[in-house]
Design an enzyme around this catalytic site. Structure first.
Site, PDB file in Angstrom:
ATOM      1  N   ASP A  25       8.725   3.675  -1.576  1.00  0.00           N
ATOM      2  CA  ASP A  25       8.061   3.302  -0.327  1.00  0.00           C
ATOM      3  C   ASP A  25       6.691   2.721  -0.614  1.00  0.00           C
ATOM      4  OD1 ASP A  25       7.341   3.080   2.337  1.00  0.00           O
ATOM      5  OD2 ASP A  25       6.955   5.219   2.602  1.00  0.00           O
ATOM      6  N   ASP A  72       0.845  -1.196   0.000  1.00  0.00           N
ATOM      7  CA  ASP A  72       0.000   0.000   0.000  1.00  0.00           C
ATOM      8  C   ASP A  72       0.880   1.245   0.000  1.00  0.00           C
ATOM      9  OD1 ASP A  72       0.798  -0.582   2.732  1.00  0.00           O
ATOM     10  OD2 ASP A  72      -0.623   0.968   3.363  1.00  0.00           O
ATOM     11  N   GLU A 130       0.146  -0.710   5.824  1.00  0.00           N
ATOM     12  CA  GLU A 130       1.186  -0.126   6.673  1.00  0.00           C
ATOM     13  C   GLU A 130       1.080   1.386   6.715  1.00  0.00           C
ATOM     14  OE1 GLU A 130       4.989   1.618   7.914  1.00  0.00           O
ATOM     15  OE2 GLU A 130       3.991   1.828   5.962  1.00  0.00           O
TER      16      GLU A 130
END
Length: 468
Positions: free
Chosen positions: A140, A109, A174
């Site tokens: 990320d 995510d 997350e």
């Protein structure tokens, strides 16, 4: 340096060749993942997170090394019964002949893109400019996902039939609190059990120097609502005698820091440890200071970022300028984010901050705390065999020795991994560098760092595949 060290074994050279040969496919697959806007925040379409999970599962199945690859969900902790978290991917292969088992973690995510106008490229259209790949999640943490996938591909190509045990856990929420993480780990404890856990969600010292993250600050975030009046009143009629909520909020918030900008809350602790050199000029360049703006805090720059607490106001709910009228505001709400130094629990730090705010509320203002989140800090035990093996793999892959570094950010779920798997060694690695701009517009991945991160992990896995 992009190949294994000259003294490396033949299998290490084969791994390095497989990583180099597989890099174009890894970049292409990463681009395909970036195109999926898998934002896990409630205001965004959860179907894209599900699509992303399915895509990751197919990539892991395509390696051909796993006994099972599943997309699973778990119930959120602390939410109404039955509310499930976003889908995660779980893959597993059993170890053979006494080899260790390694659990590889990343998350698929991503953060919201923010304002598209702030991006030089479209946030969900992967774009290569120079040696960087731009896009939300390019670093990320979809690059962490692909570092695992590409390393496993290279290992399978170079080593053939594997004896190493592997588990892969690719989380789907997350970036929005990991609310189902604890239950997911408990539900799948046997499948996730490992001797070594590698969390690929951190950064490197710079684009040419790897780092092994050995310290993470904890986190605590909450909404603070300050109320002073039962309703809004005319500011001309009552201003100067009746305390409005914005006045009380500003005065209260100002008590959180001293004149240097250091946190001034009794009960918050710091951690003492040696730090590498990193001067304020580097800080100002990396954090994009405007000309003339001074740094805050005291001590070495790394100690301020890694080993001291910090408090940030990340949002304010109050009348906008467009809707401003000549009234005294009856209440205001702010979002406060605190980073907790290693050595102190998030709960203890939160209670100290709540006590400070309550004791310093001006004019008898009423305070309400809500939407509380938190996670404990983490210190890596660097005495285990896994740290030595990983640092050697980094040295061989990058051509320079790694820096043992702390991170100012937080990965709260690591404390849950420590609790559930107390015997496992836990390492925190990553694919980011100081120019990545994770969570910000124009997030990007340095492709040289990406290659070296893949090679590091592939070398580590290859060597563990030979370890009793």
């Amino acid at each position: 340096m992009t190949d294994a060290a000259p003294s490396a074994s033949p299998i290490d050279h084969s791994v390095a060749e497989a990583v180099a040969g597989g890099l174009p496919a890894a970049i292409a697959d990463l681009g395909a993942l970036v195109r999926i806007p898998s934002v896990s925040w409630p205001a965004f379409d959860p179907a894209f997170v599900a699509q992303s999970a399915d895509a990751v599962a197919e990539l892991l199945r395509g390696t051909g090394v796993f006994d099972a690859v599943d997309v699973k969900r778990a119930q959120k902790a602390g939410f109404p019964d039955g509310e499930l978290g976003h889908p995660a991917v779980l893959a597993r292969r059993a170890a053979k002949n006494g080899r260790p088992t390694v659990l590889l973690y990343a998350h698929h995510d991503v953060q919201p893109p923010g304002n598209d106008a702030d991006w030089q490229t479209k946030p969900f259209e992967p774009t290569v400019q120079g040696d960087r790949l731009y896009g939300r999640g390019a670093a990320d943490d979809k690059a962490g996902v692909m570092a695992h996938v590409a390393a496993i591909r290279a290992l399978a190509e170079a080593a053939g039939d594997l004896e190493l045990g592997l588990a892969v856990f690719i989380e789907g929420e997350e970036e929005h609190g990991s609310h189902s993480f604890v239950n997911f780990v408990e539900d799948n404890r046997d499948a996730l059990a490992a001797d070594l856990i590698v969390v690929a969600d951190s950064d490197n010292w710079d684009a040419e120097t790897p780092s092994l993250t050995v310290a993470l600050r904890g986190a605590c975030a909450f909404n603070l609502t300050v109320s002073t009046l039962e309703h809004a009143s005319h500011s001309g009629m009552w201003g100067g005698a009746a305390p409005d909520a914005m006045l009380a909020t500003v005065k209260l918030l100002s008590t959180l820091w001293d004149e240097n900008g250091s946190v001034a809350v009794a009960g918050l602790t710091s951690h003492e440890a040696a730090t590498p050199e990193f001067d304020e000029a580097e800080l100002k360049a990396s954090a994009a200071f405007k000309p003339g703006v001074a740094a805050i805090g005291t001590g070495t720059v790394p100690s301020r970022l890694w080993f001291q607490p910090s408090i940030t106001v990340t949002g304010i709910d109050a009348p906008s300028i467009a809707n401003a009228s000549n009234t005294l505001v009856p209440q205001a709400t702010v979002r406060i984010s605190m980073r907790v130094a290693p050595g102190q629990s998030s709960d203890e730090a939160r209670e100290a901050l709540f006590a400070h705010l309550t004791a310093n509320a001006p004019f008898g203002a009423h305070l309400e705390f809500s939407d509380i989140e938190g996670g404990d800090p983490f210190l890596v035990d660097t005495s285990g065999w896994a740290v030595a093996e990983t640092k050697q793999a980094m040295t061989d892959a990058w051509g320079t020795e790694p820096v043992e570094a702390g991170i100012g950010g937080s990965i709260p779920f690591i404390a849950d991994l420590v609790r559930v798997f107390p015997e496992a060694q836990i390492l925190v690695t990553g694919v980011e560098d100081p120019d990545t701009r994770a969570h910000s517009p124009n997030e990007s991945l340095h492709l040289g760092v990406f290659k070296r991160a893949i090679l590091t992990e592939a070398l580590l896995l290859a060597r563990l595949n030979r370890r009793s």
